[in-house]
Structures are given as C-alpha cells and as structure tokens.
Scaffold this active site. Structure first.
Site, PDB file in Angstrom:
ATOM      1  N   GLU A   1      -1.447  -9.988  -6.545  1.00  0.00           N
ATOM      2  CA  GLU A   1      -1.483 -10.687  -7.825  1.00  0.00           C
ATOM      3  C   GLU A   1      -0.625  -9.982  -8.861  1.00  0.00           C
ATOM      4  O   GLU A   1       0.164 -10.598  -9.576  1.00  0.00           O
ATOM      5  CB  GLU A   1      -2.927 -10.791  -8.347  1.00  0.00           C
ATOM      6  CG  GLU A   1      -3.870 -11.514  -7.417  1.00  0.00           C
ATOM      7  CD  GLU A   1      -4.601 -10.593  -6.440  1.00  0.00           C
ATOM      8  OE1 GLU A   1      -3.942  -9.715  -5.826  1.00  0.00           O
ATOM      9  OE2 GLU A   1      -5.813 -10.757  -6.283  1.00  0.00           O
TER      10      GLU A   1
ATOM     11  N   GLU B   1       0.822  -1.199   0.000  1.00  0.00           N
ATOM     12  CA  GLU B   1       0.000   0.000   0.000  1.00  0.00           C
ATOM     13  C   GLU B   1       0.864   1.260   0.000  1.00  0.00           C
ATOM     14  O   GLU B   1       2.063   1.215   0.292  1.00  0.00           O
ATOM     15  CB  GLU B   1      -0.914   0.001   1.230  1.00  0.00           C
ATOM     16  CG  GLU B   1      -1.926  -1.108   1.188  1.00  0.00           C
ATOM     17  CD  GLU B   1      -2.855  -1.135   2.385  1.00  0.00           C
ATOM     18  OE1 GLU B   1      -3.847  -1.876   2.322  1.00  0.00           O
ATOM     19  OE2 GLU B   1      -2.607  -0.425   3.383  1.00  0.00           O
TER      20      GLU B   1
ATOM     21  N   CYS C   1      -1.547  -4.593  -5.811  1.00  0.00           N
ATOM     22  CA  CYS C   1      -2.090  -5.837  -5.255  1.00  0.00           C
ATOM     23  C   CYS C   1      -1.068  -6.975  -5.363  1.00  0.00           C
ATOM     24  O   CYS C   1      -0.146  -6.925  -6.169  1.00  0.00           O
ATOM     25  CB  CYS C   1      -3.355  -6.233  -6.005  1.00  0.00           C
ATOM     26  SG  CYS C   1      -4.679  -5.016  -5.902  1.00  0.00           S
TER      27      CYS C   1
END
Length: 124
Positions: free
Chosen positions: A47, A36, A45
């Site tokens: 992924e 973040e 993210c």
C-alpha cells in the site's frame, strides 16, 4: 491490478506476497508490492509502495485502493502503518480488502482507522 502487483513481491522472509492498486481522482492507477528487507523494520508494504509512487509523480488525491494477498481464508487488510498512510491522503478513500477468489469487502479509510492521527493535530 493489485493481484498482478503481488506477483512482483519481494518477500523471501515471510513468503507473504501482497499487492496494491491505487486509483487517483484523475483515474490514474499506481500499483505496488511489498518489499522485505533482512532488517525487517526497513521493509515496505504494498500500500505504501503504491502511494509513494503516486505522490512521487505529483498525485496526492486518491479515490480508492485495493489490496491483494494469497490467503484464501480471510480478506487481506492494511497494517496499522498503512492505514495511517492512507488516511493522510483522505478520510474518504475507499479501501478494498480482497481474497484470491476476487471476493472483497469495501471500507472507507476513516472506518479502518477510527480516531486516526491527521494533519489537524499539527495545527497551532
């Protein structure tokens, strides 16, 4: 491996840890976690972290990706941006949505994002 990857999550704003493990067609595994940023739009993210790591090492064909989080009540699922990112590298990539108890749902990328935007949209 996705469960281990989430332990490296940098998520001080949401406290929502996510890990991913990406399997290439060559049998190599790349992991990633969410990272973040105070400017939320700059966050990445798990992924996409795993996919970017793989692509930066020359791998562009993937067999599967597993996603792990901490929510015991529901299976974690990739966000829309990650679904599109996965689809970019293969409609038939297996996607494993997991829970901390190791239960999972197996899906195919094209089913997670039906009618997704793909490279054929850019052909002349």
């Amino acid at each position: 491996m996705s469960r281990e990857a989430k332990t490296h999550s940098y998520s001080p704003y949401s406290n929502y840890r996510v890990g991913a493990a990406l399997l290439t067609v060559d049998g190599k595994v790349f992991t990633g976690c969410n990272v973040e940023n105070a400017s939320i739009g700059l966050s990445i993210c798990a992924e996409r972290t795993a996919i970017v790591k793989a692509v930066s090492k020359g791998f562009k064909q993937f067999r599967a990706i597993a996603v792990s989080g901490d929510d015991v009540n529901r299976f974690i699922s990739p966000c829309g941006a990650c679904r599109q990112f996965i689809l970019e590298f293969g409609f038939d990539c297996e996607v494993y949505l997991t829970k901390p108890d190791c239960s999972y749902i197996a899906m195919i990328a094209k089913d997670l994002l039906p009618h997704g935007y793909d490279p054929t949209f850019l052909s002349n």
